[in-house]
Write a protein that holds these residues in place. Structure first.
Motif, PDB file in Angstrom:
ATOM      1  N   SER A 196      21.704 -15.161 -32.971  1.00  0.00           N
ATOM      2  CA  SER A 196      20.989 -15.649 -31.791  1.00  0.00           C
ATOM      3  C   SER A 196      19.480 -15.586 -31.964  1.00  0.00           C
ATOM      4  N   GLU A 197      19.011 -14.823 -32.963  1.00  0.00           N
ATOM      5  CA  GLU A 197      17.585 -14.765 -33.264  1.00  0.00           C
ATOM      6  C   GLU A 197      17.153 -15.892 -34.205  1.00  0.00           C
ATOM      7  N   LEU A 198      18.143 -16.615 -34.746  1.00  0.00           N
ATOM      8  CA  LEU A 198      17.852 -17.646 -35.745  1.00  0.00           C
ATOM      9  C   LEU A 198      18.071 -19.063 -35.239  1.00  0.00           C
ATOM     10  N   VAL A 199      18.829 -19.222 -34.151  1.00  0.00           N
ATOM     11  CA  VAL A 199      19.205 -20.553 -33.676  1.00  0.00           C
ATOM     12  C   VAL A 199      19.319 -20.505 -32.148  1.00  0.00           C
ATOM     13  N   PRO A 200      18.950 -21.575 -31.447  1.00  0.00           N
ATOM     14  CA  PRO A 200      18.985 -21.535 -29.978  1.00  0.00           C
ATOM     15  C   PRO A 200      20.351 -21.216 -29.388  1.00  0.00           C
ATOM     16  N   VAL A 201      21.406 -21.804 -29.929  1.00  0.00           N
ATOM     17  CA  VAL A 201      22.758 -21.562 -29.412  1.00  0.00           C
ATOM     18  C   VAL A 201      23.621 -21.021 -30.548  1.00  0.00           C
TER      19      VAL A 201
END
Length: 363
Positions: free
Chosen positions: A220-225
Motif C-alpha cells: 500500500s506504500e508502493l501503489v494507490p490500490v
C-alpha cells in the motif's frame, strides 16, 4: 458513457486449453484413469479478455494466434462469440498455438488453513514456442484506454510506460517465480500502476513479509490500490486514494476447476472500479465472480459475466449473503444479456474464413 476509448487493454500469451476434471487423485506412471468431466476453449490472456467483455467492457486484446486449428477456434470464440476487439492481434504463419492440458483434482490437505477439508489444485502440461511477436511489437504505441490489465514480469515492457503516460490506469498482477528468488526489483514497476492484485504467496514473497496483512501494508506504500487475494480465505485490500480498507470472505462453493479464477477476480475488480464502487463492494464483487467461475470448466469460458451474477443474485435465499451482497440490487442490469457459453466437451468443426472480421487485426 461519452468515452469511446477501450475500457480494458490487454496483451499476453494465448493458449488453447483442454481441461479434465472429476479425478479423485492424480494418475501414477503406467496407469490410465477415466474422468467424468472435460471442457475446452481459449485460455491464458483470453481469461481476462472474456471475463472483462462479459461485463460489457470494451475489451481490446493484443495477442498472437497460430495459423492452425487451435488458433482459428480461439479467434472465433473471442471475436465472434465474445465480442473482443482483436485489431491489435496477429496471426503468425507456421507458428503453433500453445496448447495446455489442465488436470484438476481435489487434494485433501490436513492443515489448519484448509481446516481438514479438501481444497482443489491442478497440474498443467503445455506445448508451445516463443511467439514471433513480442508484447511491445504488438502494442507499438498503445491506444488510449481507460485501464490496462497487465502481468508484471522481471523485464519491464516498454509499452507499459507508454500506456501509463497516456493516462491509462494500470491494474497489475504477477505470477509464480519458478526460480523462487522473488526479485524485489520487480516492485519498482508499481510506480506505473494504479492497482496491484497478487495472491498472498506472491505478495509475501516479493515483500519479504510473513503474513498477507503485512504484505498488504508494504504494498500500500508502493501503489494507490493494493489487493491481496487469499484463496479460500477471501481477499483484503487498501485504497489509499479514498482511505478505505476492506476484508471479505470467499464464496462457499463447490469447486470444479480453479483455472483462471484469479483472472476473473482481476477483471471483475476492474469492472467494479470503473463503476466507481466503494472498495468493499469492489472486493465482494470480484470474490463472487471468481467463486462462480470455479463451478465450470476452464478459465475464459467459466467467467460468469452479468448473466451469471444476476442469476446467482435472483436465486439467492441465504439471508446473510443477501445482506452482504445487497448492493447488487442496484448494480445488476435489468437486462444482463443472454446466457453465457461455457467450455464445450469438444469444439465445433473448423470453418474456412472468408476474410477478416470486424474485430480482427492483420493475419
Amino acid at each position: 458513457m461519452d468515452d469511446d476509448r477501450p475500457d480494458v487493454l490487454l496483451t499476453g500469451l494465448l493458449f488453447y486449453d483442454l481441461v479434465l476434471t472429476g479425478l479423485g487423485r492424480p494418475p501414477t506412471p503406467g496407469e490410465e484413469i477415466w474422468t467424468g468431466g472435460m471442457g475446452c476453449g481459449p485460455g491464458g490472456i483470453a481469461n481476462l479478455a472474456v471475463a472483462a467483455s462479459r461485463f460489457g467492457l470494451r475489451t481490446s486484446l493484443a495477442t498472437v494466434f497460430g495459423d492452425d486449428y487451435y488458433g482459428e477456434h480461439c479467434r472465433d470464440v473471442l471475436c465472434d462469440q465474445e465480442g473482443v476487439d482483436l485489431s491489435l492481434s496477429r496471426t503468425a504463419d507456421g507458428w503453433p498455438t500453445p496448447v495446455t492440458v489442465s488436470v484438476a483434482f481435489p487434494q485433501a490437505l490436513d492443515s489448519a488453513r484448509a481446516g481438514g477439508t479438501p481444497i482443489h489444485d491442478r497440474a498443467l502440461i503445455t506445448h508451445g514456442q516463443e511467439p514471433p511477436y513480442s508484447q511491445d511489437v504488438l502494442m507499438g504505441d498503445p491506444p488510449d484506454a481507460r485501464t490496462a490489465l497487465v502481468h508484471l514480469e522481471a523485464r519491464p515492457r516498454e509499452w507499459l510506460a507508454k500506456a501509463a503516460a497516456n493516462g491509462t490506469q494500470i491494474y497489475a498482477d504477477v505470477g509464480w517465480d519458478p526460480t523462487q528468488e522473488w526479485p524485489t526489483a520487480l516492485l519498482e514497476q508499481l510506480s506505473l500502476c494504479h492497482a496491484f492484485l497478487p495472491n498472498e504467496t506472491e505478495a509475501m514473497a516479493y515483500t519479504r513479509t510473513d503474513s498477507a496483512v503485512a504484505a498488504l501494508g508494504t504494498l500500500s506504500e508502493l501503489v494507490p490500490v493494493a489487493v491481496v487475494t487469499r484463496g479460500g480465505d477471501g481477499a483484503i485490500a487498501v485504497d489509499q486514494i479514498t482511505g478505505e480498507y476492506a476484508e471479505v470472505p470467499a464464496l462457499d462453493t463447490d469447486v470444479l476447476d480453479a483455472t483462471g479464477a484469479g483472472d476473473v477476480f482481476g477483471a471483475s475488480f476492474v469492472a467494479a472500479s470503473l463503476g466507481g464502487w466503494p472498495l468493499a463492494e469492489r472486493l465482494r464483487f470480484a470474490v463472487l465472480a471468481a467463486g462462480l467461475s470455479v463451478r465450470h470448466h476452464g478459465g475464459a469460458l467459466a467467467a460468469p459475466g452479468w448473466y451469471g451474477i444476476a442469476r446467482w443474485w435472483r436465486s439467492l435465499s441465504d439471508p446473510g449473503l443477501r445482506r452482504a451482497y445487497g448492493f447488487l440490487a442496484d448494480r445488476v442490469p435489468a437486462d444482463p444479456g443472454p446466457p453465457v457459453h461455457h467450455a464445450p466437451v469438444t469444439p465445433p468443426a473448423p470453418h474456412i474464413p472468408v476474410g477478416p472480421r470486424a474485430c480482427e487485426g492483420p493475419h
